[in-house]
Design an enzyme around this catalytic site. Structure first.
Site, short mmCIF file in Angstrom:
data_model
loop_
_atom_site.label_atom_id
_atom_site.label_comp_id
_atom_site.label_asym_id
_atom_site.label_seq_id
_atom_site.Cartn_x
_atom_site.Cartn_y
_atom_site.Cartn_z
N ARG A 360 -5.00 5.01 4.98
CA ARG A 360 -3.79 5.85 4.87
C ARG A 360 -4.03 7.05 3.98
NH1 ARG A 360 -1.65 2.36 0.50
NH2 ARG A 360 -0.51 0.90 1.80
N ASN A 481 3.72 1.69 -0.49
CA ASN A 481 3.80 1.23 -1.87
C ASN A 481 2.96 -0.02 -1.99
OD1 ASN A 481 4.47 0.16 -4.35
ND2 ASN A 481 6.59 0.89 -4.24
N ASP A 482 1.73 0.16 -2.44
CA ASP A 482 0.76 -0.94 -2.53
C ASP A 482 1.26 -2.09 -3.37
OD1 ASP A 482 -1.35 -0.05 -0.99
OD2 ASP A 482 -2.26 1.08 -2.62
N CYS A 483 2.27 -1.82 -4.17
CA CYS A 483 2.71 -2.82 -5.14
C CYS A 483 3.93 -3.60 -4.69
CB CYS A 483 3.00 -2.14 -6.46
SG CYS A 483 1.52 -1.42 -7.15
N ASN A 485 4.65 -6.26 -2.83
CA ASN A 485 3.91 -7.34 -2.18
C ASN A 485 4.87 -8.48 -1.89
OD1 ASN A 485 1.82 -6.57 -4.90
ND2 ASN A 485 1.48 -5.76 -2.83
#
Ligand code: GLC
Ligand code: GLC
Length: 808
Positions: A360, A481-483, A485
């Site tokens: 990405r 937003n990788d965070c 989860n």
């Protein structure tokens, strides 16, 4: 305290004090050989891959920080000083560091001796040139001892910092005619070596670090400099360096120029040796010969400058606001190129050993430089697409040297496929090169290539096939937003949130992917239609419409768009939550995609962003911050309030809001947000901001953090590309589209007369905008003197000059 200023004419940032709040760096090299260089001369070099082919060593997290790099010590009587102040930190009478386009120049003065150090990586050469000119500005004769030092990394940067049981025994060098060759592992599987040389006779050399620093000594006060002598040891294991000692005597007014070279050479296997155990140095000699005089160095430097002039000539603006012009014309474009080259690998925050190229990340980075380097962007898109899985999902990262997907991180980030569509659409809009869609590109682990179009189709369908209970997209491991989860449930502090195994995840849904799908889905539909795939286009349009309906039915929270549903089906980013009531991402994407315009949703959502998330230093990613760890939300709640994804100003998403404001017709608000995070407008708060005032940082501490406004993680961030898109395509309004260049400015009242030049598909557009506050209906556009009815101006023949005048 002010540490520097812009020099717009020279396209340089001038740093006037060496004790900047954090090392302020620059990047040298745009092809294969790269260096990072700080305002002290700190930093390191690598060839292609910062992890696997590291040439010089850098100790991270070191104290005093940034005391390694290319080091020059000038010993004048009993005084020892460095041109860049560090590491000796002897007071200088004057100091100036100029970071320019692909070069850095440090000039300083002490006791009548001046040093002028120019650093750059020439075009088409695998080396860093370090040209040092010493001059005697005093009335008496000067007899100086000059020491130049560089410390080698044993190639694999990760191993170099961890595997001491092996690597303290492997270091090897050769010294021949005053040149130091670093040849660790050359005897076995490597066919490359590095060298360090100077174009003058040396009085002494040293290759063993401990002999230089002295036992328990450091680079601040190396023993060899104190005793004015390099012992001339050949390193055997431990830590190989290259150090030279030159004796320099200068009459009043006299100067001496020296060219140091850090070079990298590969030899074909059959040509590795010139005699048993002796490296074949033919190629190194040829490289040295290219830069062994001042005139050759100057010619190479001119060539480099010309290439940057050409790269920056594709887009330029004159707006009457110099802070805007310098970012648009120089620094933002420069950062975009750097981010494209480095991905997220090597900076003073990214150690260069961690990440490969993100699927990405690079698909977005491209948007900022496709107008400069369309061919390289094309190749990158093909590389990225070839790491896609057959089901349309994707490896989240790949390694540039091998072009293989990175198995540790795997896939399952369900936003990834959509960015590929956005990247390819952006590339076609810029170039008109529809042929890219027919390029054969394999899917990962599939022998028979499909077409690029097939990749886009599977990307689109990956979302369609992965919808959750509300018919919104499943989030997978995380979205942009990788965070966030939602499927990890991580309770083990020893596991990384990024690689933690997700539960099956057929419930948690992402409203950001939903917004992306609507907006990027429109591009996909267009691509189908314009390539004669009518049924597919209708089908895609139907899916997009369904997504709009799902958002309206389940994604509106009353005052703004929800962020997600977690894996229990509970709302995230809702007024029902205690913390994390509102997030920026889904609001920006749904507003950009005009979802719910008939109900006034985009404006309401943008108002909520303004009222609840906007701060003086930018828009925070969410509010209120999470005060406790939420196992069902993951890493987002792991950061202290106000940092990173937990309510920091995550600059990457601010331009989405700017674009959405332009789409909503609120030009003033868009520009206001632009100025809040744009570094050139923050020069007055350098002490607080800390990072370089000429580039964006990934994150600025949010309002909940103790030092609100303090930035971190400068340089390698999607912020660069997205801000360039926001300012060039939306605020200034010069937007590549499939049929031509749309000229649709959203100028704030204070920008009254704006002139732009834009190269586009072989033509040159000169655009003049007069902004006197007319309504959109009253706007007029003339092209080459003729009034036209549309603001999309198609390109003409190759080389055509197109004059556009906008009255607004
Ligand atoms: C980092 C990553 C990017 C991600 C963002 C938000 O910048 O490089 O991929 O989208 O963080 O988590
Ligand atoms: C962490 C960071 C995020 C980054 C990710 C990938 O989650 O908070 O910004 O994208 O790591 O390394």
């Amino acid at each position: 305290m002010v540490y520097g200023h812009f020099d717009d004419g020279a396209r340089e940032y001038v740093i006037t004090r060496p004790d900047t709040p954090w090392p302020w760096i620059n990047y040298l090299g745009t092809e294969d050989f790269f260096s990072l260089v700080s305002n002290a001369g700190g930093g390191y070099s690598f060839y292609k891959d910062a992890r696997l082919r590291r040439l010089t060593r850098y100790r991270y997290n070191d104290v005093p920080m940034d005391s390694n790099g290319r080091l020059f010590y000038i010993r004048d009587g009993e005084t020892v000083w460095n041109p860049g102040w560090r590491p000796a930190r002897t007071d200088l009478e004057s100091y100036e560091c100029r970071h320019g386009m692909g070069y850095t120049r440090i000039r300083s003065l002490r006791d009548g001796v001046s040093a002028d150090l120019l650093l750059f990586v020439p075009q088409g050469a695998d080396c860093e040139v370090q040209r040092l000119v010493l001059s005697n500005a005093s009335r008496g004769r000067k007899t100086l001892d000059l020491f130049a030092v560089t410390e080698f990394c044993l190639w694999n940067a990760m191993d170099d910092m961890t595997n001491f049981q092996r690597n303290l025994s492997t270091g090897e060098v050769e010294v021949e005619e005053g040149v130091v060759y670093h040849r660790t592992e050359y005897r076995e599987r490597r066919n490359h070596f590095a060298f360090y040389s100077v174009n003058a006779p040396v009085a002494g050399f040293e290759t063993d670090r401990e002999q230089f620093t002295g036992r328990y000594g450091g680079f601040e006060k190396p023993e060899a400099v104190s005793c004015r002598r390099l012992p001339g040891t050949l390193a055997s294991g431990w830590s190989p360096i290259a150090a030279f000692h030159l004796k320099i005597s200068l009459e009043p007014g006299e100067s001496r120029s020296l060219v140091f070279l850090l070079g990298y050479v590969e030899n074909p296997d059959a040509e590795k040796w010139s005699a048993p155990g002796v490296i074949n140095k033919t190629r190194a000699a040829a490289l040295r010969a290219r830069f062994d005089s001042d005139s050759k160095v100057e010619a190479a430097f001119r060539e480099l400058s010309a290439s940057w002039c050409a790269l920056l000539s594709g887009f330029s603006v004159s707006s009457g606001d110099e802070r805007l012009d310098r970012m648009v014309n120089v620094w933002n474009q420069y950062q975009c190129m750097t981010t494209y080259n480095m991905a997220r690998s090597a900076s003073y925050f990214e150690s260069g050993i961690g990440r490969g190229i993100g699927f990405r990340d690079t698909s977005q980075d491209l948007l900022g430089c496709v107008h400069q380097i369309p061919l390289r962007a094309r190749q990158r898109l093909l590389d990225v697409a070839s790491t896609q899985f057959a089901d349309g999902g994707a490896y989240h990262q790949y390694q540039p040297l091998t072009r293989q997907g990175n198995r540790d991180v795997g896939g399952d980030f369900n936003d990834d496929p959509l960015w590929l569509i956005l990247g390819v659409a952006g590339y076609i809009k810029e170039t008109g090169d529809w042929a890219i869609l027919e390029e054969p590109v394999p899917f990962d682990a599939e022998p028979v290539p499909a077409t690029m179009f097939e990749h886009l189709l599977r990307s689109f369908n990956h979302v369609v096939r992965n919808l959750g209970p509300h018919r919104l997209p499943l989030i997978g491991h995380a979205d942009w937003n990788d965070c966030l989860n939602l499927n990890c449930f991580s309770t083990d502090p020893n596991e990384s949130f990024q690689t933690a195994v997700s539960r099956d995840g057929r419930t948690a849904e992402s409203m950001m992917i939903a917004g992306m799908f609507v907006l990027i889905g429109e591009d996909f539909t267009q691509i189908c239609r314009r390539t004669g795939r009518k049924e597919m286009a209708d089908e895609a349009q139907a899916r997009v419409n369904e997504m709009r309906s799902a958002i309206l039915a389940h994604g509106w929270d009353g005052g703004w768009f929800l962020r997600a549903y977690d894996s229990f089906g509970n709302k995230v980013g809702s007024r029902e939550n205690t913390d994390g009531q509102i997030y920026v991402e889904a609001n920006a994407w749904c507003a950009m995609a005009r979802v719910g315009t008939e109900h006034g949703y985009p404006l309401k959502a943008l108002d909520a962003v303004r009222d609840r998330l906007a701060t003086r230093y930018g828009i925070v990613i969410l509010d209120p911050p999470y005060r406790e760890y939420h196992v069902e939300l993951g890493e987002v709640s792991s950061y202290p309030p106000g940092y990173k994804e937990n309510a920091g100003v995550f600059c990457h998403n601010n331009p989405w809001v700017m674009i959405a404001e332009c789409v909503a017709g609120r030009a003033g608000q868009a520009f206001d947000y632009y100025k809040r995070i744009c570094p050139s407008y923050l020069e007055g708060v350098q002490e607080l901001h800390r990072t370089e005032p000429y580039v964006y940082s990934q994150m600025v501490a949010g309002k909940a953090a103790p030092r609100h406004g303090e930035a971190k993680n400068s340089w390698l961030t999607g912020t660069a590309a997205w801000n360039f898109v926001a300012v060039s395509q939306w605020i200034l309004g010069v937007r590549p589209e499939f049929d031509g260049l749309r000229i649709d400015p959203s100028l704030p009242p204070e920008l009254r007369n704006v002139e732009l030049t834009r190269k586009f598909r072989g033509c040159r557009y000169s655009i003049r905008i007069r902004n006197s506050g007319r309504t959109p209906r009253e706007r007029t556009i003339t092209v080459n003197g003729k009034r036209v009815g549309s603001d999309v101006v198609p390109p003409g023949k190759e080389g055509a000059e197109i004059r556009v005048e906008v009255e607004m």
